[in-house]
Design an enzyme around this catalytic site. Structure first.
Site, PDB file in Angstrom:
ATOM      1  CG  ASN A 157      51.024  60.228  -5.862  1.00  0.00           C
ATOM      2  OD1 ASN A 157      51.306  60.614  -7.071  1.00  0.00           O
ATOM      3  ND2 ASN A 157      49.817  59.587  -5.565  1.00  0.00           N
TER       4      ASN A 157
ATOM      5  CB  SER B 284      48.304  66.882   3.011  1.00  0.00           C
ATOM      6  OG  SER B 284      46.674  66.653   3.042  1.00  0.00           O
TER       7      SER B 284
ATOM      8  CG  HIS C 127      47.455  62.985   6.239  1.00  0.00           C
ATOM      9  ND1 HIS C 127      48.036  61.685   5.398  1.00  0.00           N
ATOM     10  CD2 HIS C 127      46.958  63.694   5.281  1.00  0.00           C
ATOM     11  CE1 HIS C 127      47.271  61.890   4.303  1.00  0.00           C
ATOM     12  NE2 HIS C 127      46.826  63.078   4.006  1.00  0.00           N
TER      13      HIS C 127
ATOM     14  CB  CYS D 196      43.236  57.685  -4.184  1.00  0.00           C
ATOM     15  SG  CYS D 196      44.453  58.493  -3.390  1.00  0.00           S
TER      16      CYS D 196
END
Ligand code: 7TS
Length: 404
Positions: free
Chosen positions: A153, A201, A203, A326
């Site tokens: 990511n 996921s 989204h 996060c």
């Protein structure tokens, strides 16, 4: 103008996905498990959504795909099964993962360690990946599972999942991959790659939030995380989230149809942005362009704190990130950059820009202009950068970060 360049954190829900979901809030709101037609009328749409996910990933009929609430849930589920397997008599108490996984893997591994499981956190190389032979060296007869992300990511680095899958198959070890940042960005073909579990996921590929899935090869047994009304064949109880599942089906179909064309278009914009940023002195981009998801850039700008850059860009309505959302509330160094070998100072300068298929050329030009302005302004006020001047050459650089 407003420019959203944080698509690795989440994406805009595609209007075609929203349209597909709406009837399942207002008209076909029945519980799919009910026997009346309010419930059964949802079945064709659910079946379609399931097929859309199977087709997008080229899963086989023998495999299972279970809808969850998000990838965090899918990741927790797979890893926590190691503890339930031990309770059921397994003697395997070792997990292999990497230092650069998402917190939904790393925090779960910390919890596993508290339960007495041994966890090996493999370091990444300068390209930000772990090679298959390294994984092989760590596997023992106690290894229950290898869990390695498909793509990062933070850097966009693509891991050698096919080779790692072969190593795990040869050693007869369960292989899980967090494919959150791969699905919809690069082709993911589950017939081509030997992986037992895959987390995703919706989204992250222009689907709704609050829905994800876990792919389970050959429908193998996995202790349920949620016990209850025996939904999804008893694998995950809780009334099915019909609108979201329908939305996820549509979103994955849209994100994977003609993916090569979409990738090429996004990459062209990403490369234009990257080239322009690299014209600024003392900027570095992490990882090589070819082995990276086509939408992602992790840049470090000597002398400019990532957070300061983020706020300057935000003032000009550009949404970026210092890495994982996060972790971006604290002002710590970017752990992935440290893992790749950046020094502490450089690791505080990471800025992640992540594009989507909705990013326009005009947005790229706007970002280039304001990015350059922000760097100039912040360097003028940065004492640490001033101390380092003049640099040796200060030439344009694209390089991997090396250990200092
Ligand atoms: N795995 C990876 C690789 C991720 O990038 C994320 C979210 C998750 C799991 C968790 O997904 P969720 O839907 O369960 O929340 N990553 C990021 C990020 O990079 N910035 O914000 C969230």
């Amino acid at each position: 103008m407003q420019v959203y360049l944080d698509n690795n954190a989440t994406t805009m829900t595609d209007p075609r996905v929203v349209e597909e979901m709406i009837p399942f809030f207002s008209e076909m709101y029945g519980n799919p498990n009910s026997l009346h037609k309010f419930g059964t009328s949802t079945h064709p749409a659910l079946k379609k959504a399931i097929n859309q996910v199977y087709d997008a990933l080229n899963a086989s009929d023998d495999d299972d795909i279970v809808f969850t609430s998000c990838a965090t849930e899918s990741n927790n589920w797979v890893l926590k099964s190691v503890v339930s397997d031990l309770m059921n008599g397994s003697r395997k108490n070792h997990v292999i993962t990497t230092e650069v996984e998402h917190p939904s893997i790393l925090s779960t591994c910390k919890w596993l360690e508290e339960k007495g499981i041994k966890v090996s956190y493999l370091p990444v190389n300068e390209q930000g990946i772990v090679e298959a032979h390294t994984v092989k060296n760590f596997i023992t007869d106690k290894t229950a599972i290898v869990s390695i992300m498909w793509a990062s990511n933070e850097t966009g680095a693509i891991f050698p999942i096919k080779e790692i899958g072969e190593v795990c198959k040869e050693k007869d070890v369960i292989f899980h991959s967090d494919a959150v940042q791969a699905i919809g960005k690069i082709p993911v073909d589950l017939q081509d790659v030997h992986v037992d579990f895959v987390s995703m996921s919706a989204h992250k590929f222009h689907g709704p939030k609050g829905v994800g899935a876990l792919y389970i090869r050959d429908s193998q047994f996995l202790t349920p995380l949620l016990h209850g009304g025996e939904h999804m064949g008893g694998r995950r109880s809780g009334t099915l989230n019909v609108p979201s599942i329908v939305g996820m089906g549509k979103a994955i179909e849209l994100a994977t149809t003609n993916i090569e064309d979409t990738m090429a278009k996004i990459k062209e914009k990403r490369d234009r942005l990257e080239d322009a940023i690299l014209e600024i002195d003392d900027t570095f981009v992490v990882g090589d362009r070819q082995n990276r998801t086509p939408n992602t850039i992790l840049i470090s700008i000597r002398g400019v704190e990532g957070e300061s850059m983020l706020w300057d860009l935000n003032n000009d309505s550009i949404g970026a990130s210092t890495g994982s959302a996060c972790a971006s509330e604290d002002l710590e160094a970017n752990t992935v950059m440290l893992a790749i070998g950046a020094d502490n100072e450089l690791a505080h300068t990471g800025i992640r820009l992540s594009l989507s298929r909705f990013t326009t050329d005009a947005e790229i030009e706007y970002t280039i202009e304001y990015f350059k302005k922000a760097v100039k302004r912040l360097r003028e006020i940065s004492s640490s950068f001033a101390k380092q001047q003049p640099t040796e050459g200060g030439e344009v650089q694209e390089c991997e970060l090396h250990h200092h």
